[in-house]
Motif scaffolding. Sequence first.
Motif, PDB file in Angstrom:
ATOM      1  N   SER A  70       8.294 -10.987   7.657  1.00  0.00           N
ATOM      2  CA  SER A  70       7.211 -11.829   7.136  1.00  0.00           C
ATOM      3  C   SER A  70       7.093 -13.121   7.938  1.00  0.00           C
ATOM      4  CB  SER A  70       7.456 -12.155   5.657  1.00  0.00           C
ATOM      5  OG  SER A  70       7.417 -10.989   4.863  1.00  0.00           O
ATOM      6  N   ARG A  71       8.219 -13.721   8.281  1.00  0.00           N
ATOM      7  CA  ARG A  71       8.180 -14.953   9.075  1.00  0.00           C
ATOM      8  C   ARG A  71       7.616 -14.691  10.468  1.00  0.00           C
ATOM      9  NH1 ARG A  71      13.214 -15.724   6.474  1.00  0.00           N
ATOM     10  NH2 ARG A  71      14.367 -15.033   8.321  1.00  0.00           N
ATOM     11  N   ALA A  72       7.947 -13.539  11.028  1.00  0.00           N
ATOM     12  CA  ALA A  72       7.425 -13.202  12.356  1.00  0.00           C
ATOM     13  C   ALA A  72       5.912 -13.059  12.314  1.00  0.00           C
ATOM     14  CB  ALA A  72       8.069 -11.916  12.854  1.00  0.00           C
ATOM     15  N   ALA A  73       5.379 -12.473  11.253  1.00  0.00           N
ATOM     16  CA  ALA A  73       3.924 -12.348  11.123  1.00  0.00           C
ATOM     17  C   ALA A  73       3.282 -13.722  10.983  1.00  0.00           C
ATOM     18  CB  ALA A  73       3.584 -11.464   9.933  1.00  0.00           C
TER      19      ALA A  73
ATOM     20  N   ILE B  48       4.859  -4.664  15.201  1.00  0.00           N
ATOM     21  CA  ILE B  48       4.119  -3.495  14.722  1.00  0.00           C
ATOM     22  C   ILE B  48       5.004  -2.252  14.771  1.00  0.00           C
ATOM     23  CG2 ILE B  48       2.198  -1.940  15.288  1.00  0.00           C
ATOM     24  CD1 ILE B  48       0.601  -4.425  16.103  1.00  0.00           C
ATOM     25  N   SER B  49       5.793  -2.119  15.826  1.00  0.00           N
ATOM     26  CA  SER B  49       6.705  -0.990  15.937  1.00  0.00           C
ATOM     27  C   SER B  49       7.659  -0.946  14.746  1.00  0.00           C
ATOM     28  CB  SER B  49       7.496  -1.075  17.241  1.00  0.00           C
ATOM     29  OG  SER B  49       8.500  -0.084  17.299  1.00  0.00           O
ATOM     30  N   LEU B  50       8.209  -2.074  14.383  1.00  0.00           N
ATOM     31  CA  LEU B  50       9.149  -2.123  13.258  1.00  0.00           C
ATOM     32  C   LEU B  50       8.461  -1.793  11.940  1.00  0.00           C
ATOM     33  CD1 LEU B  50      11.116  -5.344  14.260  1.00  0.00           C
ATOM     34  CD2 LEU B  50      12.010  -3.014  14.247  1.00  0.00           C
ATOM     35  N   LEU B  51       7.271  -2.318  11.735  1.00  0.00           N
ATOM     36  CA  LEU B  51       6.571  -2.115  10.465  1.00  0.00           C
ATOM     37  C   LEU B  51       6.131  -0.682  10.264  1.00  0.00           C
ATOM     38  CD1 LEU B  51       4.408  -5.362  10.346  1.00  0.00           C
ATOM     39  CD2 LEU B  51       6.533  -4.890   9.104  1.00  0.00           C
ATOM     40  N   LEU B  52       5.978   0.074  11.357  1.00  0.00           N
ATOM     41  CA  LEU B  52       5.548   1.462  11.253  1.00  0.00           C
ATOM     42  C   LEU B  52       6.712   2.446  11.199  1.00  0.00           C
ATOM     43  CD1 LEU B  52       2.443   1.560  13.644  1.00  0.00           C
ATOM     44  CD2 LEU B  52       2.460   1.665  11.137  1.00  0.00           C
ATOM     45  N   GLN B  53       7.928   1.945  11.195  1.00  0.00           N
ATOM     46  CA  GLN B  53       9.085   2.819  11.081  1.00  0.00           C
ATOM     47  C   GLN B  53       9.449   3.047   9.613  1.00  0.00           C
ATOM     48  OE1 GLN B  53      12.379   1.728  13.730  1.00  0.00           O
ATOM     49  NE2 GLN B  53      10.915   0.658  15.048  1.00  0.00           N
TER      50      GLN B  53
ATOM     51  N   TRP C 111       2.770  -7.565   1.069  1.00  0.00           N
ATOM     52  CA  TRP C 111       2.893  -6.354   0.235  1.00  0.00           C
ATOM     53  C   TRP C 111       4.240  -5.679   0.463  1.00  0.00           C
ATOM     54  CZ3 TRP C 111       3.450  -1.342   2.230  1.00  0.00           C
ATOM     55  CH2 TRP C 111       3.408  -0.313   1.287  1.00  0.00           C
ATOM     56  N   TYR C 112       4.628  -5.572   1.711  1.00  0.00           N
ATOM     57  CA  TYR C 112       5.868  -4.901   2.111  1.00  0.00           C
ATOM     58  C   TYR C 112       7.077  -5.573   1.464  1.00  0.00           C
ATOM     59  CZ  TYR C 112       8.797  -2.524   5.719  1.00  0.00           C
ATOM     60  OH  TYR C 112       9.697  -1.746   6.395  1.00  0.00           O
TER      61      TYR C 112
ATOM     62  N   GLU D 289       7.211  -7.220  -1.300  1.00  0.00           N
ATOM     63  CA  GLU D 289       7.221  -7.133  -2.764  1.00  0.00           C
ATOM     64  C   GLU D 289       7.556  -5.737  -3.282  1.00  0.00           C
ATOM     65  OE1 GLU D 289       3.408  -8.482  -3.955  1.00  0.00           O
ATOM     66  OE2 GLU D 289       3.813 -10.591  -3.464  1.00  0.00           O
ATOM     67  N   CYS D 290       7.456  -4.712  -2.432  1.00  0.00           N
ATOM     68  CA  CYS D 290       7.674  -3.340  -2.879  1.00  0.00           C
ATOM     69  C   CYS D 290       9.145  -3.072  -3.186  1.00  0.00           C
ATOM     70  CB  CYS D 290       7.211  -2.355  -1.808  1.00  0.00           C
ATOM     71  SG  CYS D 290       5.425  -2.212  -1.673  1.00  0.00           S
ATOM     72  N   GLU D 291       9.389  -2.300  -4.220  1.00  0.00           N
ATOM     73  CA  GLU D 291      10.734  -1.815  -4.488  1.00  0.00           C
ATOM     74  C   GLU D 291      11.111  -0.766  -3.432  1.00  0.00           C
ATOM     75  OE1 GLU D 291      12.946  -2.786  -6.717  1.00  0.00           O
ATOM     76  OE2 GLU D 291      11.573  -4.382  -7.330  1.00  0.00           O
ATOM     77  N   PRO D 292      12.372  -0.686  -3.046  1.00  0.00           N
ATOM     78  CA  PRO D 292      12.764   0.199  -1.945  1.00  0.00           C
ATOM     79  C   PRO D 292      12.379   1.666  -2.123  1.00  0.00           C
ATOM     80  CG  PRO D 292      14.516  -1.362  -2.378  1.00  0.00           C
ATOM     81  CD  PRO D 292      13.502  -1.558  -3.456  1.00  0.00           C
ATOM     82  N   MET D 293      12.644   2.259  -3.269  1.00  0.00           N
ATOM     83  CA  MET D 293      12.353   3.685  -3.438  1.00  0.00           C
ATOM     84  C   MET D 293      10.865   3.987  -3.407  1.00  0.00           C
ATOM     85  SD  MET D 293      14.986   5.552  -3.319  1.00  0.00           S
ATOM     86  CE  MET D 293      14.362   7.077  -4.023  1.00  0.00           C
ATOM     87  N   PRO D 294      10.012   3.250  -4.125  1.00  0.00           N
ATOM     88  CA  PRO D 294       8.570   3.500  -4.005  1.00  0.00           C
ATOM     89  C   PRO D 294       8.048   3.274  -2.585  1.00  0.00           C
ATOM     90  CG  PRO D 294       9.024   2.267  -6.004  1.00  0.00           C
ATOM     91  CD  PRO D 294      10.307   2.314  -5.230  1.00  0.00           C
TER      92      PRO D 294
END
Length: 225
Positions: free
Chosen positions: A44-47, A25-30, A65-66, A68-73
């Motif tokens: 994704s594998r960790a989840a 969670i810490s990593l995903l919120l950074q 979702w994370y 699939e997103c393009e880096p800039m958006p």
Amino acid sequence: MRLLTRRETSAFEEPARRAALFRLISLLLQYPDAELLAARDELSRAALALPESPTRDALVAFTAWYAECEPMPLARAYVETFDLRRRSSLYLTYYLHGDTRRRGMALLTLKQRYRVAGLTPPEGELPDYLPVVCEFAALAGPSIGEAPLRQHRKGLELIRTALREAGSSYSLVLDALCAELPDLSAAERAAVADLALAGPPAEEVGLAPYGPPLDETPNETEVRP
């Protein structure tokens, strides 16, 4: 960066499972910098490696979702969601103390708590930044490390509500986090509703460095390097 595989997680006792969860969670919120973007498949594998639960379901949906997103958006969405909106700021003491002198003391107390546990607060970041608080929970264990999250449970609920109202996929990460913490009582939910309407305490006395950003819509969103 190395995260846990399904086989490793299945062998863990509950404290180790929670540590892996709070680290994720810490990593995903950074902020999604180059290192995190490169690790999206691993995240994704960790989840997916987490035991079956609503927490796992929320994080699997988010990491899909994370990935699939393009880096800039993705970077732009992060800045607009957390850096430019006061209601979804990731600085927890703001929700409890607002822009008052009590917030400065709360930040100092939290920093001292990290040091007592033998951990060094990161340079250039306030100790109440939610990814830092989650990392503390992962490293210091349930009884000590998760105490700041429990203390700021109402603030977490406010962030989650704001993210849901904004239609942000990051609400899934807050869903996962809140699912691991004690539920709010009826009185606490009423307090959250009141706080959402009235806002945190205000006291404009020398605390400008601690305040989260104001809600604003700039002509061009600044994306961090």
